[in-house]
Enzyme design. Structure first.
Site, PDB file in Angstrom:
ATOM      1  N   LEU A 187       0.827  -1.206   0.000  1.00 54.29           N
ATOM      2  CA  LEU A 187       0.000   0.000   0.000  1.00 54.29           C
ATOM      3  C   LEU A 187       0.858   1.252   0.000  1.00 54.29           C
ATOM      4  O   LEU A 187       2.016   1.238   0.409  1.00 54.29           O
ATOM      5  CB  LEU A 187      -0.925  -0.007   1.238  1.00 54.29           C
ATOM      6  N   CYS A 188       0.241   2.342  -0.469  1.00 59.07           N
ATOM      7  CA  CYS A 188       0.861   3.669  -0.476  1.00 59.07           C
ATOM      8  C   CYS A 188       1.383   3.997   0.924  1.00 59.07           C
ATOM      9  O   CYS A 188       0.684   3.746   1.895  1.00 59.07           O
ATOM     10  CB  CYS A 188      -0.193   4.677  -0.905  1.00 59.07           C
ATOM     11  N   PRO A 189       2.583   4.530   1.095  1.00 62.49           N
ATOM     12  CA  PRO A 189       3.492   5.013   0.057  1.00 62.49           C
ATOM     13  C   PRO A 189       4.609   4.033  -0.298  1.00 62.49           C
ATOM     14  O   PRO A 189       5.588   4.440  -0.924  1.00 62.49           O
ATOM     15  CB  PRO A 189       4.083   6.258   0.723  1.00 62.49           C
TER      16      PRO A 189
ATOM     17  N   HIS B  20       0.621  10.836  -1.336  1.00 63.32           N
ATOM     18  CA  HIS B  20       1.149  10.222  -0.102  1.00 63.32           C
ATOM     19  C   HIS B  20       1.900  11.275   0.720  1.00 63.32           C
ATOM     20  O   HIS B  20       2.308  12.317   0.200  1.00 63.32           O
ATOM     21  CB  HIS B  20       2.028   8.997  -0.415  1.00 63.32           C
TER      22      HIS B  20
END
Lengths: 68, 355
Positions: free
Chosen positions: A10-12, B323
């Site tokens: 998952l991000c990041p 992000h």
């Protein structure tokens, strides 16, 4: 060509892993990133703008990166 | 040494004078203004005075105003009420999730935005189009050039969302409904205000029997506090705008010194109190937790902080890094020391996370 398999991450994390790999690349080097995280595609656009590296989408989850 | 902490989340405490009013408002405004009797007559008087005050500060006519308890419900009262089966809904890629939800059951055109968050209009007008137009975005503060967008889109009807901009940005020349939230001027959060310019094109989207326009009303004590908060904010508008803009300028200036920081939009064309910034190779949730340990509360649009693990559609549409995002909101009580404390904590957090 170097490949990063970030599928399932998952991000990041996909972008962090990409950044680490790019730091070991030379100008003109190509790298294939695989990521199925929904944030990756839009983040790669911003990452490309900020770093100057080129991003070419191959499929919805695979991206060819060229170091500037 | 006194520890500096601070709230930089989007929610703010109610204005101190509105808070002080609440106790007496609960004493004087408990009755139903629609009924007969002395207490109700008094409540009706207070209600009318509050609506007249709110209307004058928002530069709309009191007869155009409806009030209700939940601003989220207002998007149906504002937008769905203008739509018919033949309608084409036009909204932007950075609009609220409530608008995207309404769009699921309509023919829809989504307007893109540029990197600065400005909506790009289209010159392909539809004869039955309804434009949902957010005057200022809650995540980035970006203010839209509404008159130009309306000129480009040429919609039949227009539903404005002023829930973030409040009184701070004037309404465009043309509109059919305009939705406000009391929270935008530090009034109680549970008060929504809808202005209906022309009743002939507005149809109550909720189940109803009464001929009353909506049959809804905000709880009177909260409406009274909302009216007072608006009055106070408007009276200090120029000074407060300047103060907030100075603090936000300092925030943006300091953030731009941090490497690989992506700041959304331009302050010159944004509300003066919102900054959205993303830090490359950082985790948004971890930043928020680290700041919280230092006593600072901020918001984030990063996927790891959302319930559905989806990144902010606003940041994605603007092609801003999603992000490592933090959203910093400056409030009336925010001090320079608090801002500097937050920036020190944020800078050291980012350096630590990248190490």
């Amino acid at each position: 060509m170097k490949e990063i398999d970030a599928r399932g991450l998952l991000c990041p994390l996909p972008i962090i892993n990409l950044g680490k790999a790019m730091s070991q690349c030379e100008s003109g080097d190509e790298l294939l990133l695989h990521s199925d995280d929904p944030a990756t595609q839009s983040d790669l656009n911003a990452w490309s703008r900020m770093t100057g590296n080129t991003v070419n989408p191959i499929t919805a989850t695979s991206f060819l990166i060229v170091k500037k | 040494m006194v520890r500096v902490t601070g709230n930089f989340q989007s929610e703010s405490p109610i204005h101190p004078k509105a808070l002080a009013l609440l106790e007496s408002a609960f004493e004087a405004g408990w009755a139903d203004p629609k009924k007969l009797g002395q207490a109700s007559a008094k409540a009706a008087l207070l209600r009318n005075e509050a609506i007249e005050s709110i209307a004058s500060h928002l530069k709309i006519h009191p007869s155009q105003i409806e009030t209700f308890g939940d601003p989220a419900l207002g998007h149906h009262l504002s937008l769905t009420a203008l739509m018919q089966e033949r309608s084409q809904l036009v909204h932007s890629a950075i609009d609220r999730s409530e608008i995207f939800a309404i769009a699921q059951s309509a023919r829809t055109t989504v307007l893109p935005v540029n990197h600065d968050g400005n909506i790009l209009g289209t010159h392909s007008p539809s004869p039955h189009s309804v434009l949902a137009l957010q005057i200022a975005n809650g995540e980035t503060g970006v203010i839209q050039k509404c008159d130009e967008i309306i000129e480009d889109v040429q919609p039949e009807l227009i539903a404005l969302d002023a829930t973030v901009s409040g009184f701070q940005v004037e309404l465009p020349r043309r509109w059919n409904t305009a939705l406000f939230s009391s929270a935008s001027w530090e009034g109680p959060a549970g008060v929504g205000i809808l202005a209906i310019a022309d009743r002939s094109v507005w149809r109550n989207p909720l189940p109803h029997i009464s001929a009353a326009r909506t049959g809804l009303s905000a709880y009177l004590p909260l409406l009274l506090a909302s009216a007072l908060a608006l009055e106070e904010r408007v009276s200090m508008a120029r000074e407060e705008e300047l103060r907030r803009r100075q603090l936000t300028t300092a925030i943006r200036s300091e953030l731009s010194k941090i490497a690989d920081c992506d700041i959304a939009g331009n302050l010159a064309t944004s509300l003066p109190h919102i900054t959205s910034a993303s830090f490359m190779y950082c985790n948004g949730e971890e930043i928020i937790r680290s700041l919280a340990m230092d006593g600072f509360s901020v918001d984030s649009g990063s996927a790891c902080t959302s319930e559905n693990l989806e990144p902010s559609h606003v940041l994605a549409a603007m092609q801003v890094l999603t992000h490592g995002n933090v959203r910093i909101t400056v409030h009336s009580g925010t001090t320079h020391d608090e801002v500097m404390g937050l920036l020190r904590s944020l800078s050291s957090t980012v350096i630590r996370m990248r190490a």
